[in-house]
Motif scaffolding. Structure first.
Motif, PDB file in Angstrom:
ATOM      1  N   GLU A 280      -4.647 -25.622  -3.711  1.00  0.00           N
ATOM      2  CA  GLU A 280      -5.687 -24.741  -3.180  1.00  0.00           C
ATOM      3  C   GLU A 280      -5.980 -23.599  -4.148  1.00  0.00           C
ATOM      4  OE1 GLU A 280      -3.022 -25.737  -1.542  1.00  0.00           O
ATOM      5  OE2 GLU A 280      -3.849 -27.012   0.049  1.00  0.00           O
ATOM      6  N   ASN A 281      -4.936 -23.048  -4.765  1.00  0.00           N
ATOM      7  CA  ASN A 281      -5.163 -21.960  -5.706  1.00  0.00           C
ATOM      8  C   ASN A 281      -5.829 -22.449  -6.985  1.00  0.00           C
ATOM      9  OD1 ASN A 281      -4.961 -19.205  -6.587  1.00  0.00           O
ATOM     10  ND2 ASN A 281      -3.342 -19.888  -7.985  1.00  0.00           N
ATOM     11  N   LYS A 282      -5.465 -23.637  -7.429  1.00  0.00           N
ATOM     12  CA  LYS A 282      -6.101 -24.188  -8.631  1.00  0.00           C
ATOM     13  C   LYS A 282      -7.602 -24.341  -8.406  1.00  0.00           C
ATOM     14  CE  LYS A 282      -5.595 -28.010 -11.958  1.00  0.00           C
ATOM     15  NZ  LYS A 282      -6.995 -28.508 -11.963  1.00  0.00           N
ATOM     16  N   THR A 283      -7.968 -24.863  -7.244  1.00  0.00           N
ATOM     17  CA  THR A 283      -9.383 -25.031  -6.920  1.00  0.00           C
ATOM     18  C   THR A 283     -10.093 -23.688  -6.850  1.00  0.00           C
ATOM     19  OG1 THR A 283      -8.948 -27.067  -5.688  1.00  0.00           O
ATOM     20  CG2 THR A 283     -10.987 -25.890  -5.169  1.00  0.00           C
ATOM     21  N   PHE A 284      -9.473 -22.731  -6.162  1.00  0.00           N
ATOM     22  CA  PHE A 284     -10.065 -21.408  -6.017  1.00  0.00           C
ATOM     23  C   PHE A 284     -10.212 -20.701  -7.351  1.00  0.00           C
ATOM     24  CE2 PHE A 284      -8.813 -16.831  -5.622  1.00  0.00           C
ATOM     25  CZ  PHE A 284     -10.065 -16.347  -5.260  1.00  0.00           C
ATOM     26  N   ALA A 285      -9.133 -20.682  -8.143  1.00  0.00           N
ATOM     27  CA  ALA A 285      -9.153 -19.956  -9.415  1.00  0.00           C
ATOM     28  C   ALA A 285     -10.203 -20.521 -10.353  1.00  0.00           C
ATOM     29  CB  ALA A 285      -7.769 -19.989 -10.054  1.00  0.00           C
ATOM     30  N   GLU A 286     -10.305 -21.839 -10.413  1.00  0.00           N
ATOM     31  CA  GLU A 286     -11.302 -22.461 -11.287  1.00  0.00           C
ATOM     32  C   GLU A 286     -12.714 -22.142 -10.827  1.00  0.00           C
ATOM     33  OE1 GLU A 286     -10.348 -26.598 -11.388  1.00  0.00           O
ATOM     34  OE2 GLU A 286      -8.673 -26.350 -12.814  1.00  0.00           O
ATOM     35  N   ALA A 287     -12.946 -22.199  -9.518  1.00  0.00           N
ATOM     36  CA  ALA A 287     -14.282 -21.927  -8.990  1.00  0.00           C
ATOM     37  C   ALA A 287     -14.661 -20.462  -9.172  1.00  0.00           C
ATOM     38  CB  ALA A 287     -14.348 -22.315  -7.513  1.00  0.00           C
ATOM     39  N   PHE A 288     -13.713 -19.554  -8.941  1.00  0.00           N
ATOM     40  CA  PHE A 288     -14.005 -18.132  -9.090  1.00  0.00           C
ATOM     41  C   PHE A 288     -14.307 -17.787 -10.541  1.00  0.00           C
ATOM     42  CE2 PHE A 288     -13.096 -13.628  -9.551  1.00  0.00           C
ATOM     43  CZ  PHE A 288     -13.734 -13.082  -8.444  1.00  0.00           C
ATOM     44  N   THR A 289     -13.510 -18.332 -11.464  1.00  0.00           N
ATOM     45  CA  THR A 289     -13.738 -18.071 -12.883  1.00  0.00           C
ATOM     46  C   THR A 289     -15.081 -18.635 -13.329  1.00  0.00           C
ATOM     47  OG1 THR A 289     -11.360 -18.059 -13.321  1.00  0.00           O
ATOM     48  CG2 THR A 289     -12.814 -18.395 -15.206  1.00  0.00           C
ATOM     49  N   ALA A 290     -15.432 -19.823 -12.836  1.00  0.00           N
ATOM     50  CA  ALA A 290     -16.726 -20.418 -13.182  1.00  0.00           C
ATOM     51  C   ALA A 290     -17.876 -19.561 -12.666  1.00  0.00           C
ATOM     52  CB  ALA A 290     -16.819 -21.829 -12.620  1.00  0.00           C
ATOM     53  N   ALA A 291     -17.697 -18.947 -11.497  1.00  0.00           N
ATOM     54  CA  ALA A 291     -18.769 -18.165 -10.892  1.00  0.00           C
ATOM     55  C   ALA A 291     -18.896 -16.768 -11.479  1.00  0.00           C
ATOM     56  CB  ALA A 291     -18.547 -18.064  -9.382  1.00  0.00           C
ATOM     57  N   THR A 292     -17.778 -16.186 -11.934  1.00  0.00           N
ATOM     58  CA  THR A 292     -17.783 -14.778 -12.334  1.00  0.00           C
ATOM     59  C   THR A 292     -17.416 -14.535 -13.796  1.00  0.00           C
ATOM     60  OG1 THR A 292     -15.461 -14.417 -11.740  1.00  0.00           O
ATOM     61  CG2 THR A 292     -17.104 -14.139  -9.985  1.00  0.00           C
ATOM     62  N   GLY A 293     -16.760 -15.509 -14.433  1.00  0.00           N
ATOM     63  CA  GLY A 293     -16.312 -15.317 -15.804  1.00  0.00           C
ATOM     64  C   GLY A 293     -15.008 -14.567 -15.917  1.00  0.00           C
ATOM     65  N   ARG A 294     -14.302 -14.368 -14.807  1.00  0.00           N
ATOM     66  CA  ARG A 294     -13.022 -13.662 -14.846  1.00  0.00           C
ATOM     67  C   ARG A 294     -12.025 -14.352 -13.908  1.00  0.00           C
ATOM     68  NH1 ARG A 294     -16.637 -10.451 -11.968  1.00  0.00           N
ATOM     69  NH2 ARG A 294     -16.017  -9.898  -9.825  1.00  0.00           N
ATOM     70  N   VAL A 295     -10.746 -14.118 -14.159  1.00  0.00           N
ATOM     71  CA  VAL A 295      -9.727 -14.710 -13.289  1.00  0.00           C
ATOM     72  C   VAL A 295      -9.726 -13.943 -11.968  1.00  0.00           C
ATOM     73  CG1 VAL A 295      -8.293 -15.499 -15.210  1.00  0.00           C
ATOM     74  CG2 VAL A 295      -7.870 -13.245 -14.201  1.00  0.00           C
ATOM     75  N   PRO A 296      -9.366 -14.595 -10.877  1.00  0.00           N
ATOM     76  CA  PRO A 296      -9.382 -13.909  -9.586  1.00  0.00           C
ATOM     77  C   PRO A 296      -8.230 -12.936  -9.430  1.00  0.00           C
ATOM     78  CG  PRO A 296      -8.568 -16.144  -9.330  1.00  0.00           C
ATOM     79  CD  PRO A 296      -9.029 -16.023 -10.756  1.00  0.00           C
ATOM     80  N   SER A 297      -8.489 -11.866  -8.738  1.00  0.00           N
ATOM     81  CA  SER A 297      -7.473 -10.869  -8.406  1.00  0.00           C
ATOM     82  C   SER A 297      -7.066 -11.045  -6.951  1.00  0.00           C
ATOM     83  CB  SER A 297      -8.031  -9.464  -8.602  1.00  0.00           C
ATOM     84  OG  SER A 297      -9.061  -9.221  -7.646  1.00  0.00           O
ATOM     85  N   GLU A 298      -6.110 -10.240  -6.515  1.00  0.00           N
ATOM     86  CA  GLU A 298      -5.747 -10.243  -5.100  1.00  0.00           C
ATOM     87  C   GLU A 298      -6.929  -9.836  -4.227  1.00  0.00           C
ATOM     88  OE1 GLU A 298      -4.265  -6.243  -6.805  1.00  0.00           O
ATOM     89  OE2 GLU A 298      -4.632  -8.300  -7.476  1.00  0.00           O
ATOM     90  N   PHE A 299      -7.813  -8.994  -4.758  1.00  0.00           N
ATOM     91  CA  PHE A 299      -8.982  -8.568  -3.999  1.00  0.00           C
ATOM     92  C   PHE A 299      -9.948  -9.735  -3.805  1.00  0.00           C
ATOM     93  CE2 PHE A 299      -7.375  -5.081  -6.658  1.00  0.00           C
ATOM     94  CZ  PHE A 299      -6.881  -4.269  -5.648  1.00  0.00           C
ATOM     95  N   ALA A 300     -10.107 -10.548  -4.838  1.00  0.00           N
ATOM     96  CA  ALA A 300     -10.984 -11.714  -4.747  1.00  0.00           C
ATOM     97  C   ALA A 300     -10.486 -12.705  -3.702  1.00  0.00           C
ATOM     98  CB  ALA A 300     -11.095 -12.392  -6.106  1.00  0.00           C
ATOM     99  N   VAL A 301      -9.173 -12.971  -3.703  1.00  0.00           N
ATOM    100  CA  VAL A 301      -8.647 -13.948  -2.734  1.00  0.00           C
ATOM    101  C   VAL A 301      -8.737 -13.406  -1.315  1.00  0.00           C
ATOM    102  CG1 VAL A 301      -6.171 -13.383  -2.584  1.00  0.00           C
ATOM    103  CG2 VAL A 301      -6.907 -15.760  -2.550  1.00  0.00           C
TER     104      VAL A 301
END
Length: 390
Positions: A280-301
């Motif tokens: 689940e985190n792999k999917t989320f992290a990849e999608a968030f980075t693709a959408a924003t250009g940055r790795v997700p933070s605790e705030f993003a999750v």
């Protein structure tokens, strides 16, 4: 009491009207300007991604209305009133500052509008000031620090010096750590609370820590103060002889690169880092980075999971405020943080806590997970959860 509150506003009838299941108005109450704008924007981006990812699982659709709290409680209260009374939102999400949460709490509770807290960690919000309409999908201040006390004691660290800014969150976080650390046999040999957002030179406090006889230092700092503290700790030459530990906000992925090499080797604990090893985190992290250009933070999750919680609640058929509030208390799923659920006794999130070390990676600083600590529900802390009205 709720009806009396609404009648006083002359709005009991309009506020009680249920929304159609197919269309829900969602008020995002976040800081889009000011000192916490980066946090608000990360939560917003995560929330948008959550609706995009999970929205197809429900028949409901979502209309987003955004309001800027400016991290000012009086401003936030005015914006909350607008969302609830004028825009007639079905649910509110967001809230970064504990002060803002405290300011809007009675309005939310009195109006009977469900609020999904996507950051603010004040213990009282799911303790003595709990409400059946307020569900927290982020963390509580005690929750992210309590497990670290027992873990550090288990590593053989016998004496610790603590530091944090002098305001409610700083004291709650350090108190939770200190209680569990001393219960496990450790000794707090010194403790200081620095003037909040006013301390530019941490040198005198670091000198006290060095002279205290401590074997390690445990701190809570966040944002700009975290960046300054980590850099000064390194320049003071303490890391080699006095290892630095703390709440994970100290080295948040949102701003750890601003700390640079000074953050390497710092060990902290938090409910989320982007290197958690699950699908689940792999999917989320990849999608968030693709959408924003940055790795997700605790705030993003937190934003992402807040959106998912809303979707999960609507899947039960909940279509109005009362039904949504009841459904949110029953939310449970496997997400980027691991198993995530809500404790119905407090409406606080239950989640694992991760101990991690900041290390140098191929593309900059990254997080090496050292341990996953068990998920534990917070103590009730004076919460008396009234049932949601039918």
């Amino acid at each position: 009491m709720k009806r009396a509150f609404l009648a006083a506003l002359g709005l009991a009838t309009t506020l009680a009207m249920p929304a159609a299941a197919e269309s829900l108005k969602v008020g995002l109450l976040l800081p889009y300007s000011g000192v916490y704008a980066a946090l608000g924007n990360d939560i917003d981006a995560g929330f948008e991604l959550g609706l995009k990812t999970f929205g197809a699982e429900t028949t409901a659709t979502f209309e987003i209305l955004r309001e800027d709290t400016e991290v000012k409680p009086p401003v936030a209260l005015g914006k909350a009133k607008k969302l609830i009374l004028q825009d007639k939102v079905d649910v509110v999400a967001g809230i970064v500052s504990s002060g803002v949460l405290g300011a809007v709490r009675d309005m939310i509770d009195g109006a009977g509008v469900p609020l999904i807290v996507a950051n603010a960690g004040n213990d009282e919000a799911t303790g003595a000031d709990c409400s059946p309409y307020i569900t927290r999908m982020s963390f509580s201040n005690g929750q992210v620090n309590r497990p670290m006390g027992a873990w550090m004691a288990a590593q053989g660290i016998k004496k610790v010096y603590t530091l944090a800014p002098d305001y409610a969150a700083g004291r709650q976080m350090i108190d939770a750590f200190a209680a569990s650390y001393t219960a496990a046999g450790g000794e707090i040999v010194g403790q200081e609370f620095t003037p909040f957002q006013k301390t530019q030179d941490f040198g005198p406090y670091l000198a006290q820590a060095k002279a205290s006889g401590a074997e390690a230092v445990y701190v809570f700092y966040a944002g700009g103060e975290a960046i300054s503290f980590v850099k000064q700790y390194d320049s003071f030459g303490l890391k080699a002889e006095l290892p630095l530990y703390g709440s994970g906000f100290l080295t948040s992925p949102l701003y750890v690169n601003a700390e640079g090499p000074a953050a390497e080797g710092v060990i902290t604990a938090l409910h989320y880092v982007p290197t958690i090893d699950n699908a689940e985190n792999k999917t989320f992290a990849e999608a968030f980075t693709a959408a924003t250009g940055r790795v997700p933070s605790e705030f993003a999750v937190q934003g992402y999971d807040a959106a998912r919680a809303l979707v999960e609640a609507t899947k039960t058929g909940a279509a109005d405020r009362e039904a949504l509030a009841r459904a949110l208390r029953q939310v449970s799923f496997d997400g980027p943080r691991g198993k995530t659920s809500i404790d119905p006794a407090t409406n606080n999130v239950v989640q694992p806590i991760y101990v991690y070390e900041t290390v140098a990676g191929e593309n900059g600083l990254t997080q090496k997970v050292l341990a996953q600590l068990p998920a534990e529900a917070d103590p009730v802390n004076g919460c008396q959860m009234a049932p949601v009205s039918n």
